[in-house]
Write a protein that holds these residues in place. Structure first.
Motif, PDB file in Angstrom:
ATOM      1  N   ILE A   1       5.579  12.890 -12.529  1.00  0.00           N
ATOM      2  CA  ILE A   1       5.082  11.518 -12.658  1.00  0.00           C
ATOM      3  C   ILE A   1       5.768  10.616 -11.647  1.00  0.00           C
ATOM      4  N   MET A   2       7.081  10.780 -11.470  1.00  0.00           N
ATOM      5  CA  MET A   2       7.822   9.970 -10.499  1.00  0.00           C
ATOM      6  C   MET A   2       7.294  10.205  -9.091  1.00  0.00           C
ATOM      7  N   VAL A   3       7.080  11.478  -8.734  1.00  0.00           N
ATOM      8  CA  VAL A   3       6.627  11.808  -7.377  1.00  0.00           C
ATOM      9  C   VAL A   3       5.241  11.211  -7.120  1.00  0.00           C
ATOM     10  N   VAL A   4       4.311  11.385  -8.062  1.00  0.00           N
ATOM     11  CA  VAL A   4       2.957  10.855  -7.883  1.00  0.00           C
ATOM     12  C   VAL A   4       2.982   9.336  -7.782  1.00  0.00           C
ATOM     13  N   ALA A   5       3.768   8.688  -8.636  1.00  0.00           N
ATOM     14  CA  ALA A   5       3.841   7.225  -8.624  1.00  0.00           C
ATOM     15  C   ALA A   5       4.390   6.714  -7.296  1.00  0.00           C
ATOM     16  N   VAL A   6       5.425   7.360  -6.781  1.00  0.00           N
ATOM     17  CA  VAL A   6       6.030   6.946  -5.510  1.00  0.00           C
ATOM     18  C   VAL A   6       5.042   7.133  -4.365  1.00  0.00           C
ATOM     19  N   VAL A   7       4.342   8.270  -4.343  1.00  0.00           N
ATOM     20  CA  VAL A   7       3.379   8.535  -3.264  1.00  0.00           C
ATOM     21  C   VAL A   7       2.244   7.509  -3.292  1.00  0.00           C
ATOM     22  N   ILE A   8       1.713   7.199  -4.499  1.00  0.00           N
ATOM     23  CA  ILE A   8       0.637   6.213  -4.609  1.00  0.00           C
ATOM     24  C   ILE A   8       1.116   4.833  -4.159  1.00  0.00           C
ATOM     25  N   ALA A   9       2.312   4.434  -4.629  1.00  0.00           N
ATOM     26  CA  ALA A   9       2.834   3.111  -4.290  1.00  0.00           C
ATOM     27  C   ALA A   9       3.062   2.965  -2.788  1.00  0.00           C
ATOM     28  N   VAL A  10       3.658   3.984  -2.169  1.00  0.00           N
ATOM     29  CA  VAL A  10       3.911   3.912  -0.724  1.00  0.00           C
ATOM     30  C   VAL A  10       2.599   3.976   0.048  1.00  0.00           C
ATOM     31  N   GLY A  11       1.614   4.728  -0.462  1.00  0.00           N
ATOM     32  CA  GLY A  11       0.302   4.748   0.168  1.00  0.00           C
ATOM     33  C   GLY A  11      -0.354   3.371   0.166  1.00  0.00           C
ATOM     34  N   LEU A  12      -0.218   2.649  -0.949  1.00  0.00           N
ATOM     35  CA  LEU A  12      -0.746   1.280  -1.016  1.00  0.00           C
ATOM     36  C   LEU A  12       0.001   0.359  -0.053  1.00  0.00           C
ATOM     37  N   MET A  13       1.309   0.575   0.080  1.00  0.00           N
ATOM     38  CA  MET A  13       2.090  -0.208   1.046  1.00  0.00           C
ATOM     39  C   MET A  13       1.577   0.030   2.459  1.00  0.00           C
ATOM     40  N   LEU A  14       1.274   1.297   2.766  1.00  0.00           N
ATOM     41  CA  LEU A  14       0.789   1.636   4.107  1.00  0.00           C
ATOM     42  C   LEU A  14      -0.543   0.955   4.398  1.00  0.00           C
ATOM     43  N   VAL A  15      -1.432   0.916   3.391  1.00  0.00           N
ATOM     44  CA  VAL A  15      -2.731   0.266   3.566  1.00  0.00           C
ATOM     45  C   VAL A  15      -2.568  -1.240   3.765  1.00  0.00           C
ATOM     46  N   ALA A  16      -1.618  -1.838   3.022  1.00  0.00           N
ATOM     47  CA  ALA A  16      -1.455  -3.297   3.060  1.00  0.00           C
ATOM     48  C   ALA A  16      -0.588  -3.780   4.217  1.00  0.00           C
ATOM     49  N   ALA A  17       0.119  -2.869   4.883  1.00  0.00           N
ATOM     50  CA  ALA A  17       1.125  -3.274   5.877  1.00  0.00           C
ATOM     51  C   ALA A  17       0.535  -4.101   7.012  1.00  0.00           C
ATOM     52  N   ASN A  18      -0.499  -3.587   7.680  1.00  0.00           N
ATOM     53  CA  ASN A  18      -1.055  -4.295   8.834  1.00  0.00           C
ATOM     54  C   ASN A  18      -1.696  -5.628   8.472  1.00  0.00           C
ATOM     55  N   PRO A  19      -2.569  -5.683   7.430  1.00  0.00           N
ATOM     56  CA  PRO A  19      -3.125  -6.993   7.065  1.00  0.00           C
ATOM     57  C   PRO A  19      -2.061  -8.016   6.694  1.00  0.00           C
ATOM     58  N   LEU A  20      -1.033  -7.584   5.952  1.00  0.00           N
ATOM     59  CA  LEU A  20       0.022  -8.522   5.564  1.00  0.00           C
ATOM     60  C   LEU A  20       0.800  -9.008   6.781  1.00  0.00           C
ATOM     61  N   ALA A  21       1.156  -8.079   7.667  1.00  0.00           N
ATOM     62  CA  ALA A  21       1.920  -8.456   8.856  1.00  0.00           C
ATOM     63  C   ALA A  21       1.117  -9.405   9.748  1.00  0.00           C
ATOM     64  N   GLU A  22      -0.176  -9.142   9.918  1.00  0.00           N
ATOM     65  CA  GLU A  22      -1.004 -10.009  10.745  1.00  0.00           C
ATOM     66  C   GLU A  22      -1.166 -11.393  10.103  1.00  0.00           C
ATOM     67  N   PHE A  23      -1.295 -11.421   8.771  1.00  0.00           N
ATOM     68  CA  PHE A  23      -1.409 -12.695   8.068  1.00  0.00           C
ATOM     69  C   PHE A  23      -0.139 -13.517   8.251  1.00  0.00           C
ATOM     70  N   ILE A  24       1.024 -12.865   8.107  1.00  0.00           N
ATOM     71  CA  ILE A  24       2.299 -13.566   8.297  1.00  0.00           C
ATOM     72  C   ILE A  24       2.430 -14.064   9.727  1.00  0.00           C
ATOM     73  N   ASN A  25       2.033 -13.217  10.694  1.00  0.00           N
ATOM     74  CA  ASN A  25       2.172 -13.581  12.099  1.00  0.00           C
ATOM     75  C   ASN A  25       1.244 -14.734  12.483  1.00  0.00           C
ATOM     76  N   ASN A  26       0.073 -14.811  11.873  1.00  0.00           N
ATOM     77  CA  ASN A  26      -0.906 -15.840  12.227  1.00  0.00           C
ATOM     78  C   ASN A  26      -0.689 -17.158  11.496  1.00  0.00           C
ATOM     79  N   ASN A  27       0.224 -17.189  10.549  1.00  0.00           N
ATOM     80  CA  ASN A  27       0.484 -18.403   9.778  1.00  0.00           C
ATOM     81  C   ASN A  27       1.977 -18.711   9.807  1.00  0.00           C
ATOM     82  N   PRO A  28       2.412 -19.553  10.753  1.00  0.00           N
ATOM     83  CA  PRO A  28       3.847 -19.831  10.903  1.00  0.00           C
ATOM     84  C   PRO A  28       4.514 -20.327   9.626  1.00  0.00           C
ATOM     85  N   SER A  29       3.812 -21.111   8.813  1.00  0.00           N
ATOM     86  CA  SER A  29       4.433 -21.616   7.595  1.00  0.00           C
ATOM     87  C   SER A  29       4.697 -20.488   6.611  1.00  0.00           C
TER      88      SER A  29
END
Length: 263
Positions: free
Chosen positions: A176-204
């Motif tokens: 259960i721990m392994v599956v949960a960690v893999v799913i969570a990190v997979g979601l992080m990987l999907v969200a990484a670029n959109p979040l980084a671009e959003f932060i970069n495009n909005n100085p505030s």
């Protein structure tokens, strides 16, 4: 295989998995914000690669730590006690814990690093040209790719240990721990670029995210001294701040559409 088959048909196991995935995603937000801010300091061609490497290393580190659960559990045993009187409250209860485990020392180092990094980045954001004569001109140079990866690895270690200790406290089943960690990190990987671009495009939003990192660093330091601030309070404050900033951004967009500008 028999244990896995039993877990697949167990409602309690599925409930534990869903709960743990949510917890791991919430804990991973801190890591993701740091990776986003740091990768945005790199040349644009290197940013996505740095995010993939950083989040991939976070997954590898978590899986390695899961394979050494006995060692991780041992990290909470005290290895250093400061020879100072322990302050107490009005009821005589200790306010802080001066007996440090390896986990405490790692959290302390990570917290101090986050406070230093966030403070430095806030200084550079407020004074990007280094007008202050006391500011070391070398600190305004862009971060190198290797330096960014090293910093990401160091914070991955801190957040990974905290993540795995949370997993150990919520379930005793390693699959259960392994599956949960893999799913969570997979979601992080999907969200990484959109979040980084959003932060970069909005100085505030950059300043808001740096404020989050400063608060998270202070929380890690407090945790190292045995002062446990409920994470729900921290994330509630972050969510409220993000909501207010979202309303400000919507107001600025509305003002620009009307041709009146935005402040």
């Amino acid at each position: 295989m028999g244990e896995i088959a039993e877990l697949l048909v167990s409602p309690a196991a599925w409930a534990a998995l869903i709960t743990l995935v949510v917890m791991e995603v919430v804990l991973g937000i801190d890591n993701l914000v740091f990776v986003s801010i740091l990768s945005n300091k790199l040349p644009e061609a290197q940013r996505k690669k740095a995010r993939r490497i950083g989040i991939g290393l976070a997954l590898v580190m978590r899986l390695v730590l899961l394979s050494t659960l006995a060692f991780i559990v041992g990290l909470v045993q005290p290895v250093l006690t400061l020879p100072f009187p322990v302050p107490t409250d009005a009821q005589g209860h200790p306010v802080v814990d001066l007996a440090f485990s390896w986990r405490d020392l790692i959290l302390l180092a990570g917290g101090l690093f986050l406070v230093w990094k966030a403070t430095t980045e806030i200084h550079h954001t407020v004074d990007p040209v280094g007008g202050d004569d006391l500011l070391d001109k070398r600190t305004v140079k862009p971060v190198s790719f290797s330096s960014a990866i090293i910093q990401i690895i160091l914070l991955d270690l801190v957040f990974s240990i905290d993540s795995i200790l949370t997993a150990v406290g919520m379930t005793e089943h390693l699959p259960i721990m392994v599956v949960a960690v893999v799913i969570a990190v997979g979601l992080m990987l999907v969200a990484a670029n959109p979040l980084a671009e959003f932060i970069n495009n909005n100085p505030s939003v950059v300043m808001l995210a740096l404020g989050f990192l400063l608060m998270i660093g202070a929380m890690l330091i407090a945790d190292a001294f045995g002062v446990h601030v409920p994470k729900g309070y921290i994330y509630a404050a972050m969510a409220f701040s993000a909501l207010v900033e979202g309303l400000n951004m919507a107001a600025r967009r509305g003002a620009r559409k009307k041709g009146g500008g935005g402040h």
